[in-house]
Write a protein that holds these residues in place. Structure first.
Motif, PDB file in Angstrom:
ATOM      1  N   VAL A  50     -71.021  44.177  12.245  1.00 45.82           N
ATOM      2  CA  VAL A  50     -70.143  45.009  11.405  1.00 45.82           C
ATOM      3  C   VAL A  50     -70.434  46.488  11.649  1.00 45.82           C
ATOM      4  O   VAL A  50     -69.521  47.302  11.817  1.00 45.82           O
ATOM      5  CB  VAL A  50     -70.321  44.662   9.917  1.00 45.82           C
ATOM      6  CG1 VAL A  50     -69.546  45.640   9.038  1.00 45.82           C
ATOM      7  CG2 VAL A  50     -69.860  43.245   9.640  1.00 45.82           C
ATOM      8  N   ALA A  51     -71.723  46.846  11.704  1.00 43.39           N
ATOM      9  CA  ALA A  51     -72.095  48.247  11.922  1.00 43.39           C
ATOM     10  C   ALA A  51     -71.653  48.736  13.291  1.00 43.39           C
ATOM     11  O   ALA A  51     -71.302  49.894  13.462  1.00 43.39           O
ATOM     12  CB  ALA A  51     -73.608  48.412  11.778  1.00 43.39           C
ATOM     13  N   MET A  80     -78.132  47.225  16.386  1.00 47.47           N
ATOM     14  CA  MET A  80     -76.684  47.261  16.529  1.00 47.47           C
ATOM     15  C   MET A  80     -76.202  46.037  17.308  1.00 47.47           C
ATOM     16  O   MET A  80     -76.664  45.774  18.419  1.00 47.47           O
ATOM     17  CB  MET A  80     -76.252  48.536  17.246  1.00 47.47           C
ATOM     18  CG  MET A  80     -76.439  49.785  16.413  1.00 47.47           C
ATOM     19  SD  MET A  80     -75.469  49.729  14.894  1.00 47.47           S
ATOM     20  CE  MET A  80     -76.005  51.241  14.100  1.00 47.47           C
ATOM     21  N   GLY A  81     -75.293  45.283  16.705  1.00 45.65           N
ATOM     22  CA  GLY A  81     -74.756  44.089  17.352  1.00 45.65           C
ATOM     23  C   GLY A  81     -75.506  42.827  16.998  1.00 45.65           C
ATOM     24  O   GLY A  81     -75.047  41.727  17.328  1.00 45.65           O
ATOM     25  N   GLU A  82     -76.671  42.937  16.319  1.00 51.14           N
ATOM     26  CA  GLU A  82     -77.454  41.758  15.978  1.00 51.14           C
ATOM     27  C   GLU A  82     -77.060  41.249  14.600  1.00 51.14           C
ATOM     28  O   GLU A  82     -76.955  42.004  13.644  1.00 51.14           O
ATOM     29  CB  GLU A  82     -78.949  42.100  15.986  1.00 51.14           C
ATOM     30  CG  GLU A  82     -79.477  42.472  17.354  1.00 51.14           C
ATOM     31  CD  GLU A  82     -80.952  42.840  17.318  1.00 51.14           C
ATOM     32  OE1 GLU A  82     -81.515  43.058  18.395  1.00 51.14           O
ATOM     33  OE2 GLU A  82     -81.530  42.895  16.202  1.00 51.14           O
ATOM     34  N   THR A 123     -81.778  57.714  14.148  1.00 49.96           N
ATOM     35  CA  THR A 123     -82.959  57.968  14.978  1.00 49.96           C
ATOM     36  C   THR A 123     -83.442  56.692  15.648  1.00 49.96           C
ATOM     37  O   THR A 123     -83.699  56.657  16.852  1.00 49.96           O
ATOM     38  CB  THR A 123     -84.083  58.575  14.119  1.00 49.96           C
ATOM     39  OG1 THR A 123     -83.603  59.767  13.491  1.00 49.96           O
ATOM     40  CG2 THR A 123     -85.291  58.893  14.973  1.00 49.96           C
ATOM     41  N   ALA A 124     -83.561  55.603  14.861  1.00 46.14           N
ATOM     42  CA  ALA A 124     -84.041  54.331  15.404  1.00 46.14           C
ATOM     43  C   ALA A 124     -82.945  53.555  16.107  1.00 46.14           C
ATOM     44  O   ALA A 124     -83.210  52.617  16.853  1.00 46.14           O
ATOM     45  CB  ALA A 124     -84.648  53.479  14.285  1.00 46.14           C
ATOM     46  N   GLY A 125     -81.686  53.913  15.848  1.00 48.83           N
ATOM     47  CA  GLY A 125     -80.581  53.195  16.485  1.00 48.83           C
ATOM     48  C   GLY A 125     -80.349  51.821  15.899  1.00 48.83           C
ATOM     49  O   GLY A 125     -79.809  50.931  16.575  1.00 48.83           O
ATOM     50  N   ASP A 126     -80.757  51.596  14.633  1.00 47.46           N
ATOM     51  CA  ASP A 126     -80.521  50.304  13.994  1.00 47.46           C
ATOM     52  C   ASP A 126     -80.056  50.526  12.568  1.00 47.46           C
ATOM     53  O   ASP A 126     -79.708  51.652  12.186  1.00 47.46           O
ATOM     54  CB  ASP A 126     -81.786  49.440  14.040  1.00 47.46           C
ATOM     55  CG  ASP A 126     -82.961  50.099  13.296  1.00 47.46           C
ATOM     56  OD1 ASP A 126     -82.741  51.139  12.638  1.00 47.46           O
ATOM     57  OD2 ASP A 126     -84.089  49.582  13.372  1.00 47.46           O
ATOM     58  N   THR A 127     -80.014  49.463  11.772  1.00 46.68           N
ATOM     59  CA  THR A 127     -79.579  49.563  10.374  1.00 46.68           C
ATOM     60  C   THR A 127     -80.622  48.868   9.503  1.00 46.68           C
ATOM     61  O   THR A 127     -81.197  47.849   9.911  1.00 46.68           O
ATOM     62  CB  THR A 127     -78.184  48.949  10.182  1.00 46.68           C
ATOM     63  OG1 THR A 127     -77.782  49.096   8.824  1.00 46.68           O
ATOM     64  CG2 THR A 127     -78.155  47.484  10.550  1.00 46.68           C
ATOM     65  N   TYR A 128     -80.886  49.419   8.317  1.00 44.58           N
ATOM     66  CA  TYR A 128     -81.982  48.921   7.487  1.00 44.58           C
ATOM     67  C   TYR A 128     -81.488  48.633   6.068  1.00 44.58           C
ATOM     68  O   TYR A 128     -80.469  49.163   5.616  1.00 44.58           O
ATOM     69  CB  TYR A 128     -83.124  49.938   7.433  1.00 44.58           C
ATOM     70  CG  TYR A 128     -82.746  51.247   6.780  1.00 44.58           C
ATOM     71  CD1 TYR A 128     -82.966  51.477   5.425  1.00 44.58           C
ATOM     72  CD2 TYR A 128     -82.140  52.261   7.528  1.00 44.58           C
ATOM     73  CE1 TYR A 128     -82.608  52.672   4.832  1.00 44.58           C
ATOM     74  CE2 TYR A 128     -81.782  53.458   6.947  1.00 44.58           C
ATOM     75  CZ  TYR A 128     -82.018  53.656   5.597  1.00 44.58           C
ATOM     76  OH  TYR A 128     -81.651  54.838   5.006  1.00 44.58           O
ATOM     77  N   MET A 129     -82.219  47.767   5.345  1.00 37.75           N
ATOM     78  CA  MET A 129     -81.862  47.381   3.990  1.00 37.75           C
ATOM     79  C   MET A 129     -82.125  48.554   3.046  1.00 37.75           C
ATOM     80  O   MET A 129     -83.211  49.141   3.037  1.00 37.75           O
ATOM     81  CB  MET A 129     -82.689  46.163   3.570  1.00 37.75           C
ATOM     82  CG  MET A 129     -82.108  45.414   2.396  1.00 37.75           C
ATOM     83  SD  MET A 129     -80.614  44.485   2.838  1.00 37.75           S
ATOM     84  CE  MET A 129     -81.285  43.225   3.901  1.00 37.75           C
ATOM     85  N   ARG A 130     -81.110  48.922   2.245  1.00 34.94           N
ATOM     86  CA  ARG A 130     -81.227  50.070   1.339  1.00 34.94           C
ATOM     87  C   ARG A 130     -81.289  49.635  -0.119  1.00 34.94           C
ATOM     88  O   ARG A 130     -82.132  50.087  -0.881  1.00 34.94           O
ATOM     89  CB  ARG A 130     -80.041  51.006   1.562  1.00 34.94           C
ATOM     90  CG  ARG A 130     -80.053  52.263   0.708  1.00 34.94           C
ATOM     91  CD  ARG A 130     -81.168  53.200   1.151  1.00 34.94           C
ATOM     92  NE  ARG A 130     -80.964  54.550   0.664  1.00 34.94           N
ATOM     93  CZ  ARG A 130     -81.215  54.975  -0.564  1.00 34.94           C
ATOM     94  NH1 ARG A 130     -81.697  54.128  -1.450  1.00 34.94           N
ATOM     95  NH2 ARG A 130     -81.001  56.227  -0.908  1.00 34.94           N
TER      96      ARG A 130
END
Length: 678
Positions: A147-148, A139-141, A115-122
């Motif tokens: 990696v994602a 993405m890309g940062e 939904t947010a188009g990013d990746t978060y710490m789980r």
């Protein structure tokens, strides 16, 4: 009384060191003592040899212990997955084991947020910074975002001095707050998409070995399975909840109960005895007293199918027809169409919907069997491309199980979709068709209701459609042609070359077949023939690189949607083909020279003339006859006569810009090959 060991047994102290697991530095002491005692040279040499042998044995034992610990951890993780109850606990155990086995100070796991188009710490283990534990990466940062985005592992010995990553203030501040220096990240792959990243990191510079990267990759695979299992459990609970609601309705109507029970028994029996989708349609038609037909996705009424997918129910189509979409995981597999029913009560409507669900399960089961075979084909091609030192006998045996003959000529083909609105396709790492990885997952298990969830899911389905169709068509082509295929950003095929066929003809044919399957333009680049892939697997990798260069050249030259091999590019083919292992150097150059100016060379050899020398002087003089005659010290009429002869040999357009460029290149290559003796 113990028998003393003789002094001429230099290996004895090392056996004792090995037996008690002494540290590596202890193995120097026997040599140092012998030198201090002024032992003879042969004694010292024997001790040195024994030391080296003992250290080697110690290293082997340490490696075996380490591998045993890794396997034990992987088995424990698999056991946790088998009894999955709490997803957080399983992920925490995976992160802790990865950190323990690699001996890193920190390990953590991030998940993609479609939904947010990013990746978060789980999940984190060993982290001390609250800011770091709450990081979100676009993405890309940073390393994790890269990696994602690319679905490839990345490792850095010193994060802040590594220019490969897109550094942002927020990410760098979090990493600096945690004090991390060396970071390893591997993708969590689910099918062909990335759902997250597993990391191992140290607060000091460190080099991660290939075995360690592979180990973290294994843990990442387990984590992906755990997440997928949790999602499936959630979907199962949702399906069970729907079933309970349906049962509540059925209890109020005894006649409906009998009919639903009959449908259930019939469908269950069909599934258990291996029935197909058309058997399901016949059974439902008998229960509902109508005509039921299963239609493929392209044959079903599009408007009604779209409404059924959006509503999640069977819908009316026209005056007397009902349509129930057959879909799974956001992919449309077809539709069940009930004909001859102006009205359909809610229970009968539900019966049709349940039949559609069973049909989707049968379709997925059939596909899974096919995908299992295709996965084996992909793994064999992976080994040919990535591990050229494989034993030829084992390659032949694996190929034989797939009805493939790797001792016959094959061609490597690289394909990419040119669908409008999907971005520039790529044959490198990352998404094959320019679509974001997050889109492949829709909006997750909870997105089956609501306007925003439906829109996200439909967008993902539309983006994944051509890619899935291309993959399916390539798999079918590999199976029917007894070849191999894999996905590597785009689609890679290794197909046999029939007698009388050519690489460029096979490329054009494949482009047409894949394009027809996906209803979009597909570009295919082909390598030259690989005579025997099993005997010389290294040539498959070289052919793959050549096919990718041809694919890129087709796009650059405005020939997207076509198929071609290097031989189809004229002198550009020299740049695309490369030199194959074991092939005689210069073969491609000689072919090009012969095709371009061979007629002039042959004429000079037969007649003793100097047409080639005249052509060299003519182009060197800026295509001026006057300067040419000065360079050759002949009359200008002689130059004109020779050029007229060249025109008859090469054709009237030999001085056009394109032809003259090829001729000049051929002349230079002719001089070069003559000088080095090709």
């Amino acid at each position: 009384m113990p028998v003393p060991m003789p002094d001429d047994r230099p290996e004895n102290p090392y056996l004792e060191l090995l037996a008690r697991g002494a540290p590596a530095e202890a193995y120097e002491r026997p040599v140092l003592r012998a030198r201090a005692d002024k032992a003879p040279a042969d004694r010292l040499a024997a001790l040195e040899a024994a030391k080296l042998l003992a250290l080697r044995v110690r290293g082997e034992l340490e490696g075996r212990r380490r591998r045993e610990a890794e396997l034990s951890a992987l088995f424990e993780t698999a056991h946790d997955l088998a009894g999955l109850r709490d997803l957080d606990a399983v992920l925490q155990a995976i992160v802790q084991r990865a950190r323990s086995l690699l001996g890193t100070e920190v390990a953590y796991l991030t998940l993609n947020d479609p939904t947010a188009g990013d990746t978060y710490m789980r999940v984190t283990d060993g982290s001390v910074s609250a800011r770091f534990q709450q990081l979100r990466l676009g993405m890309g940062e940073g390393l994790g975002g890269l990696v994602a985005q690319t679905a490839r592992p990345y490792v850095t010995e010193s994060y802040f001095h590594d220019p490969r990553f897109q550094h942002t203030h927020a990410i760098d501040a979090g990493v600096r707050d945690e004090g991390l220096v060396a970071i390893l990240g591997v993708p969590l792959l689910l099918g062909s998409g990335v759902i997250g990243v597993l990391f191992a990191a140290d607060r000091r510079a460190r080099v991660f070995e290939r075995e360690q990267i592979a180990l973290v990759g294994s843990f990442a695979a387990h984590a992906a399975v755990a997440i997928d299992t949790a999602h499936l459990l959630a979907e199962t609970r949702t399906a069970l909840a729907e079933l309970e609601a349906a049962n509540e309705i059925i209890r109020d109507r005894s006649r409906v109960i009998e009919r639903a029970s009959d449908v259930h028994d019939r469908l269950t029996e069909l599934v258990l005895r291996g029935g197909g989708v058309h058997d399901v349609a016949d059974a439902v038609a008998e229960v509902l007293s109508g005509s039921v037909e299963f239609l493929e996705s392209g044959e079903a009424p599009a408007a009604a199918v779209d409404r059924s997918r959006a509503d999640g129910h069977a819908v009316r189509d026209g005056e007397e027809d009902w349509v129930a979409a057959v879909s799974a995981g956001g992919e449309l597999l077809g539709a069940l169409v009930l004909r001859g029913h102006p009205r359909l009560d809610p229970v009968d409507q539900r019966t049709l919907e349940r039949a559609a669900m069973v049909t989707s399960l049968l379709q997925l089961a059939r596909r899974s069997a096919g995908e299992a075979e295709q996965r084996v084909r992909g793994e064999l091609l992976d080994d040919l491309l990535d591990a050229p030192d494989r034993e030829p006998r084992l390659l032949r045996e694996r190929a034989a199980r797939l009805q493939a003959d790797l001792d016959t000529p094959h061609v490597v083909l690289a394909a990419g979709i040119e669908a409008p609105g999907m971005g520039t396709p790529s044959t490198g790492s990352g998404n094959a068709h320019g679509t974001p990885h997050a889109a492949a997952h829709g909006s997750g298990p909870g997105s089956t209701s609501g306007t925003s969830g439906t829109s996200s899911r439909r967008a993902a389905e539309d983006a994944a459609g051509p890619a899935a169709a291309s993959w399916s068509a390539a798999s079918h082509l590999a199976a029917t042609r007894h070849g191999l295929r894999r996905r590597d950003g785009g689609t890679v095929l290794l197909l046999p070359l029939a007698d009388g066929d050519t690489a460029d003809a096979l490329a054009r044919r494949t482009a047409r077949q894949l394009g027809t399957a996906v209803h979009a333009a597909v570009t295919v680049g082909a390598s030259a023939s690989v005579p025997a892939p099993a005997a010389r697997p290294g040539e498959v990798a070289a052919g793959y690189a050549e096919a990718r260069r041809c694919l890129a050249a087709l796009r650059v030259l405005g020939r997207a949607g076509q198929g071609a091999a290097a031989e189809d590019f004229g002198f550009l083919g020299l740049l695309l083909a490369g030199t194959r292992e074991g092939a005689p150097d210069g073969t491609g150059v000689q072919d090009f020279v012969h095709r371009t100016v061979g007629a002039v060379i042959d004429y000079d050899e037969r007649r003793g003339t100097e047409l080639i020398r005249t052509l060299d002087a003519y182009f060197a003089g800026g295509m001026s006859p006057a300067r040419t005659k000065d360079a050759l010290h002949v009359h200008v009429n002689t130059v004109a006569q020779r050029l007229e002869r060249v025109g008859r040999l090469l054709g009237p357009d030999w001085q056009s810009p394109a032809r003259s460029l090829e001729i000049q290149l051929a002349l230079r290559l002719h001089r070069l090959t003559s000088a080095v003796g090709y």
